[in-house]
Enzyme design. Structure first.
Site, PDB file in Angstrom:
ATOM      1  CE  LYS A 204      -1.937   2.818   2.591  1.00  0.00           C
ATOM      2  NZ  LYS A 204      -1.770   3.913   1.626  1.00  0.00           N
ATOM      3  N   GLY A 256       6.465   5.282   8.111  1.00  0.00           N
ATOM      4  CA  GLY A 256       5.658   6.493   8.065  1.00  0.00           C
ATOM      5  C   GLY A 256       5.795   7.248   9.373  1.00  0.00           C
ATOM      6  CB  SER A 257       3.852  10.005  10.776  1.00  0.00           C
ATOM      7  OG  SER A 257       2.578   9.401  10.838  1.00  0.00           O
ATOM      8  CB  THR A 258       5.858   8.845  15.599  1.00  0.00           C
ATOM      9  OG1 THR A 258       7.245   8.787  15.219  1.00  0.00           O
ATOM     10  CG2 THR A 258       5.703   8.273  16.992  1.00  0.00           C
ATOM     11  N   GLY A 261       2.244   5.038  13.117  1.00  0.00           N
ATOM     12  CA  GLY A 261       2.885   3.849  13.689  1.00  0.00           C
ATOM     13  C   GLY A 261       2.224   3.423  14.989  1.00  0.00           C
ATOM     14  CD  GLU A 279      12.364   0.680  10.050  1.00  0.00           C
ATOM     15  OE1 GLU A 279      13.063   1.629  10.439  1.00  0.00           O
ATOM     16  OE2 GLU A 279      12.604  -0.495  10.344  1.00  0.00           O
ATOM     17  CB  CYS A 313      13.052   9.112   8.498  1.00  0.00           C
ATOM     18  SG  CYS A 313      14.113   7.964   7.621  1.00  0.00           S
ATOM     19  CD  GLU A 414       9.839  13.150  11.178  1.00  0.00           C
ATOM     20  OE1 GLU A 414       8.654  12.823  11.337  1.00  0.00           O
ATOM     21  OE2 GLU A 414      10.691  12.387  10.689  1.00  0.00           O
TER      22      GLU A 414
HETATM   23  P1  NAD Z   1       2.062   8.616   7.198  1.00  0.00           P
HETATM   24  O1  NAD Z   1       2.191   7.971   8.524  1.00  0.00           O
HETATM   25  O2  NAD Z   1       1.066   9.706   7.046  1.00  0.00           O
HETATM   26  O3  NAD Z   1       1.707   7.550   6.068  1.00  0.00           O
HETATM   27  C1  NAD Z   1       2.541   6.433   5.819  1.00  0.00           C
HETATM   28  C2  NAD Z   1       1.702   5.346   5.150  1.00  0.00           C
HETATM   29  O4  NAD Z   1       0.748   4.858   6.093  1.00  0.00           O
HETATM   30  C3  NAD Z   1       0.895   5.823   3.947  1.00  0.00           C
HETATM   31  O5  NAD Z   1       0.868   4.803   2.967  1.00  0.00           O
HETATM   32  C4  NAD Z   1      -0.485   6.043   4.548  1.00  0.00           C
HETATM   33  O6  NAD Z   1      -1.529   6.013   3.593  1.00  0.00           O
HETATM   34  C5  NAD Z   1      -0.560   4.884   5.514  1.00  0.00           C
HETATM   35  N1  NAD Z   1      -1.548   5.034   6.596  1.00  0.00           N
HETATM   36  C6  NAD Z   1      -2.095   6.165   7.092  1.00  0.00           C
HETATM   37  N2  NAD Z   1      -2.946   5.876   8.096  1.00  0.00           N
HETATM   38  C7  NAD Z   1      -2.926   4.521   8.244  1.00  0.00           C
HETATM   39  C8  NAD Z   1      -3.586   3.599   9.131  1.00  0.00           C
HETATM   40  N3  NAD Z   1      -4.429   4.021  10.056  1.00  0.00           N
HETATM   41  N4  NAD Z   1      -3.302   2.292   9.003  1.00  0.00           N
HETATM   42  C9  NAD Z   1      -2.424   1.850   8.081  1.00  0.00           C
HETATM   43  N5  NAD Z   1      -1.783   2.662   7.205  1.00  0.00           N
HETATM   44  C10 NAD Z   1      -2.034   3.987   7.293  1.00  0.00           C
HETATM   45  O7  NAD Z   1       3.538   9.113   6.817  1.00  0.00           O
HETATM   46  P2  NAD Z   1       3.976   9.986   5.558  1.00  0.00           P
HETATM   47  O8  NAD Z   1       3.506  11.395   5.785  1.00  0.00           O
HETATM   48  O9  NAD Z   1       3.588   9.277   4.305  1.00  0.00           O
HETATM   49  O10 NAD Z   1       5.582   9.899   5.647  1.00  0.00           O
HETATM   50  C11 NAD Z   1       6.345  10.770   6.424  1.00  0.00           C
HETATM   51  C12 NAD Z   1       6.766  10.111   7.720  1.00  0.00           C
HETATM   52  O11 NAD Z   1       7.468   8.899   7.446  1.00  0.00           O
HETATM   53  C13 NAD Z   1       7.740  10.943   8.538  1.00  0.00           C
HETATM   54  O12 NAD Z   1       7.344  10.957   9.884  1.00  0.00           O
HETATM   55  C14 NAD Z   1       9.072  10.225   8.397  1.00  0.00           C
HETATM   56  O13 NAD Z   1       9.979  10.379   9.448  1.00  0.00           O
HETATM   57  C15 NAD Z   1       8.625   8.814   8.273  1.00  0.00           C
HETATM   58  N6  NAD Z   1       9.677   8.005   7.650  1.00  0.00           N
HETATM   59  C16 NAD Z   1      10.394   7.137   8.441  1.00  0.00           C
HETATM   60  C17 NAD Z   1      11.452   6.383   7.896  1.00  0.00           C
HETATM   61  C18 NAD Z   1      12.243   5.412   8.732  1.00  0.00           C
HETATM   62  O14 NAD Z   1      13.013   4.623   8.157  1.00  0.00           O
HETATM   63  N7  NAD Z   1      12.111   5.406  10.045  1.00  0.00           N
HETATM   64  C19 NAD Z   1      11.747   6.525   6.547  1.00  0.00           C
HETATM   65  C20 NAD Z   1      10.999   7.422   5.780  1.00  0.00           C
HETATM   66  C21 NAD Z   1       9.958   8.151   6.342  1.00  0.00           C
END
Ligand code: NAD
Length: 519
Positions: A204, A256-258, A261, A279, A313, A414
């Site tokens: 996804k 994705g975001s904390t 997560g 992550e 990140c 962040e």
């Molecule tokens: P996000 O958390 O908004 O979305 C990430 C993914 O999760 C997307 O595909 C989104 O559609 C999906 N998602 C959203 N809500 C969900 C739910 N309830 N259940 C399951 N999936 C869901 O993050 P973003 O804005 O796309 O990315 C930016 C963030 O990612 C930043 O916080 C960044 O630090 C983090 N990031 C971390 C790493 C790492 O290796 N730790 C690497 C890259 C980015």
């Protein structure tokens, strides 16, 4: 070719033919319509779907649907069958390795188109997009090799009669949830190890950046992968949430975001217990000591802070500098930031493009306004330029801030934009304590030419990765993962592949049972 012609050309090439499988027939009006790719075929979105404005062109790039729960169910059901009784479930390690190696070659053969798609969906500069494509091919190559060496261990001297060994087996159906900042690179951290381990997969991508995921999946099918073994479900949170909770998904790998997560961690066990790799966000502390080479630091940190518009990140977003060098460092960093070239992402000379979306831009701007109100000083940037040859797009100048306040938004949170903050420290002990006080624990970097000092700091920093005199670089051979609010379970390396496996223990009794009870 002018910028406008380039965009038109890219839009034309970019949405054919690599995305043909995912295209849904639609009228001539409006942007192309893309659907989820399930079992090798496009699934028409339910309802209108959403038009994505490309940050690179400022124009509508595609319309994509919200992956319905039905699409998720179909994709998971196909992945389940493909794993339990299908061709991929029975594939040998060599079969899997060959599909991954062929995909690596196909990615290289289509590198130009993939880089254009990446620019179109993210707005990142073309030179960075090319690097991300090359890194993705490299990840497929690396995990293709590892597929043939899944390993296990033997234990022979347990007692006189028991010989035992462990076997690594594929975990089953893997759900891979990918963010928008490196849509291809992060797919490359998850998909090759999952397939190498023998899992079947549902991906996804972020709704902002589905193009490169759909393209790479098409290349995998061209490389011979069973179409039921890999689907892409488009959509926002609900599609992701349905995958996370699904009974037939065995493991979830999320980046994705904390905040998301946390949500995933809370819901992954709702229908059945399943393993989750998270992550999440980061706020990478960069320690610059009095023994650092400032010329190197300035160049290294300009890249660490502003590469990919700071939407990284592990961006060098918080610089703790020895008080004797902090003023000079801040001044030089600010001067370098002012020199960076912002502009058309397709131009070879561009170093920074626009942010991913207007909405994200508004969030970063709001954080800068809050920082100013908190008394944080702006040394460079924090402006919204309109570089030559671009129309109104979410551009933000590279920004250097200064504050002593560890609780300020700029030092603590962040921001995920082209913003870094310099903070002086008096002693190394103080610097380590302040760095470790962060809620995040993804990565840190140490700049010092004194090896003892650098190693001492490195061992005391509580993060998953530490770079010494470097930053941000990642390699498929090296695990990359966080601690605390940055998540858990590293990606890349053997550890990254082991997440997609389960260990089975086999005991062989060679001597028969001698006693009722043996301790
Ligand atoms: P996000 O958390 O908004 O979305 C990430 C993914 O999760 C997307 O595909 C989104 O559609 C999906 N998602 C959203 N809500 C969900 C739910 N309830 N259940 C399951 N999936 C869901 O993050 P973003 O804005 O796309 O990315 C930016 C963030 O990612 C930043 O916080 C960044 O630090 C983090 N990031 C971390 C790493 C790492 O290796 N730790 C690497 C890259 C980015």
């Amino acid at each position: 070719m002018t910028t406008a012609e380039l965009h038109e050309d890219t839009a034309h090439r970019g949405l054919t033919p690599l995305l043909d499988r995912a295209r849904v027939p639609a009228g001539d009006e409006g942007p192309p319509v893309l659907g989820s790719l399930v079992g090798g075929n496009a699934v028409a979105p339910e309802g209108e779907g959403t038009v994505r404005i490309s940050p690179a062109t400022g124009q509508p790039a595609f319309r994509a649907g919200d992956g319905s729960v039905t699409a998720v169910d179909t994709a998971v059901a196909r992945a389940r069958t493909a794993f339990d009784t299908g061709a991929w479930g029975r594939a040998t390690a060599r079969d899997r390795a060959r599909v991954l190696a062929r995909t690596a070659h196909l990615i290289e053969a289509h590198a130009g188109e993939l880089a254009d798609l990446l620019v179109l969906e993210t707005g990142k500069p073309i030179r960075e997009a090319r690097g991300e494509v090359a890194a993705t091919a490299n990840a497929f190559e690396y995990f293709g090799g590892l597929a043939r060496d899944l390993g296990g261990r033997t234990v022979r001297d347990i007692d006189a009669s028991v010989f035992a060994f462990t076997v690594r087996e594929p975990a089953g159906v893997a759900a891979l949830i990918v963010p928008w900042n490196f849509p291809l690179g992060i797919l490359g951290q998850k998909l090759p190890p999952a397939l190498a381990a023998g899992c079947t997969v549902v991906v996804k991508p972020s709704p902002l950046t589905p193009l490169t995921s759909l393209a790479v999946v098409s290349l995998l099918l061209e490389a011979g992968l069973d179409p039921d073994a890999l689907s892409v479900v488009l959509g926002e949170g609900p599609a992701g949430a349905a995958l996370v909770a699904h009974r037939d998904v065995d493991v979830v790998s999320f980046t994705g975001s904390t905040a998301t997560g946390r949500h995933i961690a809370a819901h992954a066990g709702s229908q059945r217990l399943k393993r989750v790799a998270l992550e999440a966000g980061g706020k990478t502390p960069v320690l610059v000591t009095a023994h650092a080479d400032l010329d190197e630091v300035v160049e290294g940190l300009t890249f660490a802070a502003f590469f990919n518009q700071g939407q990284v990140c592990v961006a060098g977003s918080r610089i703790l500098a020895d008080a004797t060098v902090a003023d000079e460092l801040a001044e030089r960093l600010a001067a370098r930031a002012d020199e960076l070239v912002l502009g058309d992402p397709w131009s070879e000379s561009t170093q920074m493009g626009p942010l991913i979306s207007q909405q994200h831009f508004d969030g970063v701007r709001a954080a800068l306004d809050t920082s100013r109100a908190q008394g944080v000083r702006v040394l460079a940037g924090a402006r919204t330029p309109e570089p030559d040859g671009t129309r109104a797009r979410p551009f933000l100048d590279p920004t250097v801030l200064w504050t002593d306040d560890d609780e300020s938004t700029a030092a603590r949170d962040e921001l995920f934009g082209p913003v870094t903050v310099v903070q002086p420290y008096a002693t190394l002990d103080e610097a380590v304590t302040r760095a470790n006080a962060s809620a995040y624990g993804l990565a840190a970097s140490v700049w010092s030419n004194d090896i003892r000092e650098a190693m001492d700091l490195t061992l005391r920093l509580r993060t998953g990765t530490v770079w010494i005199n470097g930053s941000t670089d990642a390699y498929p051979e090296l695990p990359l993962g966080g601690r605390r609010d940055s998540g858990h379970h590293a990606e890349f390396g053997r550890e990254g592949m082991e997440f997609f496996t389960e260990s089975k223990t086999v005991q062989i009794n060679r001597g028969g049972r001698k006693d009722w009870y043996t301790a």
